[in-house]
Design a protein around this motif. Sequence first.
Motif, PDB file in Angstrom:
ATOM      1  N   PHE A 257      52.708  40.611  56.884  1.00 44.75           N
ATOM      2  CA  PHE A 257      51.755  41.088  55.878  1.00 44.75           C
ATOM      3  C   PHE A 257      50.489  40.239  55.875  1.00 44.75           C
ATOM      4  N   TRP A 258      50.629  38.934  56.132  1.00 47.80           N
ATOM      5  CA  TRP A 258      49.458  38.048  56.139  1.00 47.80           C
ATOM      6  C   TRP A 258      48.459  38.497  57.216  1.00 47.80           C
ATOM      7  N   TYR A 259      48.961  38.722  58.410  1.00 49.95           N
ATOM      8  CA  TYR A 259      48.057  39.074  59.507  1.00 49.95           C
ATOM      9  C   TYR A 259      47.544  40.512  59.398  1.00 49.95           C
ATOM     10  N   ARG A 260      48.333  41.376  58.770  1.00 43.12           N
ATOM     11  CA  ARG A 260      47.804  42.715  58.464  1.00 43.12           C
ATOM     12  C   ARG A 260      46.643  42.603  57.485  1.00 43.12           C
ATOM     13  N   ASP A 261      46.787  41.708  56.509  1.00 42.48           N
ATOM     14  CA  ASP A 261      45.706  41.480  55.554  1.00 42.48           C
ATOM     15  C   ASP A 261      44.448  40.978  56.252  1.00 42.48           C
ATOM     16  N   LEU A 262      44.623  40.147  57.287  1.00 43.64           N
ATOM     17  CA  LEU A 262      43.457  39.662  58.039  1.00 43.64           C
ATOM     18  C   LEU A 262      42.660  40.836  58.611  1.00 43.64           C
ATOM     19  N   LEU A 263      43.374  41.791  59.190  1.00 42.32           N
ATOM     20  CA  LEU A 263      42.689  42.977  59.723  1.00 42.32           C
ATOM     21  C   LEU A 263      42.047  43.787  58.602  1.00 42.32           C
ATOM     22  N   THR A 264      42.772  43.929  57.497  1.00 41.55           N
ATOM     23  CA  THR A 264      42.252  44.676  56.356  1.00 41.55           C
ATOM     24  C   THR A 264      40.947  44.073  55.860  1.00 41.55           C
ATOM     25  N   VAL A 265      40.908  42.746  55.749  1.00 44.43           N
ATOM     26  CA  VAL A 265      39.692  42.056  55.300  1.00 44.43           C
ATOM     27  C   VAL A 265      38.571  42.250  56.318  1.00 44.43           C
ATOM     28  N   LYS A 266      38.899  42.209  57.592  1.00 47.95           N
ATOM     29  CA  LYS A 266      37.878  42.408  58.625  1.00 47.95           C
ATOM     30  C   LYS A 266      37.238  43.788  58.526  1.00 47.95           C
ATOM     31  N   TYR A 267      38.064  44.779  58.132  1.00 46.02           N
ATOM     32  CA  TYR A 267      37.549  46.141  57.997  1.00 46.02           C
ATOM     33  C   TYR A 267      36.881  46.379  56.644  1.00 46.02           C
ATOM     34  N   GLY A 268      36.834  45.340  55.809  1.00 47.01           N
ATOM     35  CA  GLY A 268      36.156  45.448  54.519  1.00 47.01           C
ATOM     36  C   GLY A 268      36.928  46.197  53.466  1.00 47.01           C
ATOM     37  N   GLN A 269      38.257  46.317  53.653  1.00 46.00           N
ATOM     38  CA  GLN A 269      39.080  47.039  52.682  1.00 46.00           C
ATOM     39  C   GLN A 269      39.733  46.056  51.703  1.00 46.00           C
ATOM     40  N   GLN A 270      40.327  46.612  50.628  1.00 40.97           N
ATOM     41  CA  GLN A 270      40.780  45.760  49.524  1.00 40.97           C
ATOM     42  C   GLN A 270      42.288  45.733  49.306  1.00 40.97           C
ATOM     43  N   ASP A 271      43.040  46.584  49.974  1.00 37.97           N
ATOM     44  CA  ASP A 271      44.480  46.714  49.691  1.00 37.97           C
ATOM     45  C   ASP A 271      45.243  45.581  50.374  1.00 37.97           C
ATOM     46  N   LEU A 272      45.410  44.461  49.673  1.00 40.81           N
ATOM     47  CA  LEU A 272      45.965  43.255  50.273  1.00 40.81           C
ATOM     48  C   LEU A 272      47.335  42.898  49.696  1.00 40.81           C
ATOM     49  N   ALA A 273      48.205  42.389  50.558  1.00 38.31           N
ATOM     50  CA  ALA A 273      49.492  41.855  50.107  1.00 38.31           C
ATOM     51  C   ALA A 273      49.307  40.484  49.465  1.00 38.31           C
ATOM     52  N   TYR A 274      48.247  39.785  49.860  1.00 34.76           N
ATOM     53  CA  TYR A 274      47.917  38.458  49.318  1.00 34.76           C
ATOM     54  C   TYR A 274      46.512  38.514  48.698  1.00 34.76           C
ATOM     55  N   PRO A 275      46.346  39.263  47.607  1.00 33.44           N
ATOM     56  CA  PRO A 275      44.988  39.496  47.077  1.00 33.44           C
ATOM     57  C   PRO A 275      44.256  38.225  46.658  1.00 33.44           C
ATOM     58  N   ASP A 276      44.995  37.197  46.221  1.00 34.93           N
ATOM     59  CA  ASP A 276      44.347  35.965  45.773  1.00 34.93           C
ATOM     60  C   ASP A 276      43.931  35.066  46.937  1.00 34.93           C
ATOM     61  N   GLN A 277      44.261  35.460  48.175  1.00 30.29           N
ATOM     62  CA  GLN A 277      43.940  34.651  49.359  1.00 30.29           C
ATOM     63  C   GLN A 277      42.792  35.263  50.178  1.00 30.29           C
ATOM     64  N   LYS A 278      42.044  36.151  49.569  1.00 30.41           N
ATOM     65  CA  LYS A 278      41.013  36.882  50.315  1.00 30.41           C
ATOM     66  C   LYS A 278      39.972  35.945  50.931  1.00 30.41           C
ATOM     67  N   GLU A 279      39.509  34.947  50.173  1.00 28.05           N
ATOM     68  CA  GLU A 279      38.490  34.039  50.704  1.00 28.05           C
ATOM     69  C   GLU A 279      39.022  33.248  51.894  1.00 28.05           C
ATOM     70  N   VAL A 280      40.268  32.791  51.804  1.00 31.26           N
ATOM     71  CA  VAL A 280      40.888  32.073  52.920  1.00 31.26           C
ATOM     72  C   VAL A 280      40.941  32.983  54.152  1.00 31.26           C
TER      73      VAL A 280
END
Length: 328
Positions: A257-280
Amino acid sequence: MDWNQMWKEQPTVMNMLKQSIEKDRLAHAYIFEGMRGAGKKHTAWLVAQSLFCPWQQEAAPCGSCSECMRIEHGNHPDIIVVEPEGASIKKAQVENLQKELTYKGMETAFKIYIVNDADRMTASAANSLLKFLEEPESPILALLLTENVHFMLDTILSRAQKISFAPPSTDTRTRIYQEQGVSEAAASLLARLPDETARGYNEEGTDWIVQGRALVIQLVEEVHSRPHQMLLTLQEKWLTHFKDREELDIGLDLLLFWYRDLLTVKYGQQDLAYPDQKEVMEKQGQRMPETDIANTLQLILDAKRRLRANVNAQLLMEHLLLRLQEGS
């Protein structure tokens, strides 16, 4: 949840039921099957409202008449609900249901019974219900609700029309967990785990998930910034927290889920498993091209497959972390 809201959540299911209600072609028994949070119970009550509401239009109940309000509050005498008593639905409960249904409806000639967690019927209860499904003695609609349709008797499945509900959105599942008192951090992860994995988490279990979450954050940071520390953390913390293969599989999911979130953030999307770690993640994502993240996801999926093949857990994780570190 009203008719229109449920239509947005489950358009295929609601369209099928709408047409059957409008054409007066409802089957005598339905199995509503799908994940928790998919809206099976809401839909069962909406069907009941539609059938009893004097003001329904295009199958949609008004939601505000006395019939609709009584059904919404569980007070309609011609609707019977059966729930598990303890771990199961017992034969005596089904026999009591059958007895109730032999009486004429108090206000109509029609009756509805809803069986929640129908897969939890004992064998004797299921067989008692089977005879009743085959030979209903009066106008009756049966709605059997289950998250585990594969646990139900084939003979019951063959005598009811199965309607499969689409999985609820991650947002919906997250909200359900939060409404049960689960923290946002744990809820966002539980919502992404398979339903059979996440279902049993009580307060102690969610604490375990939160601790596992913290370990993922620590381990990922070490893989990419302090690789000399990661194998020590693996030995002293990771393998003592994720003790067996089942738990380690969940740990790999949390890592995935962490690395999926990395891709999600790269695509500018918001649906994160670790929402409080977005800046990291934004900082980490700047250092990792999309191809490297995709390769990392593949490495974790490969590790999950190897885990099921009984590979030594410690060796598997050491190999995985070294490969992740090489690609960082």
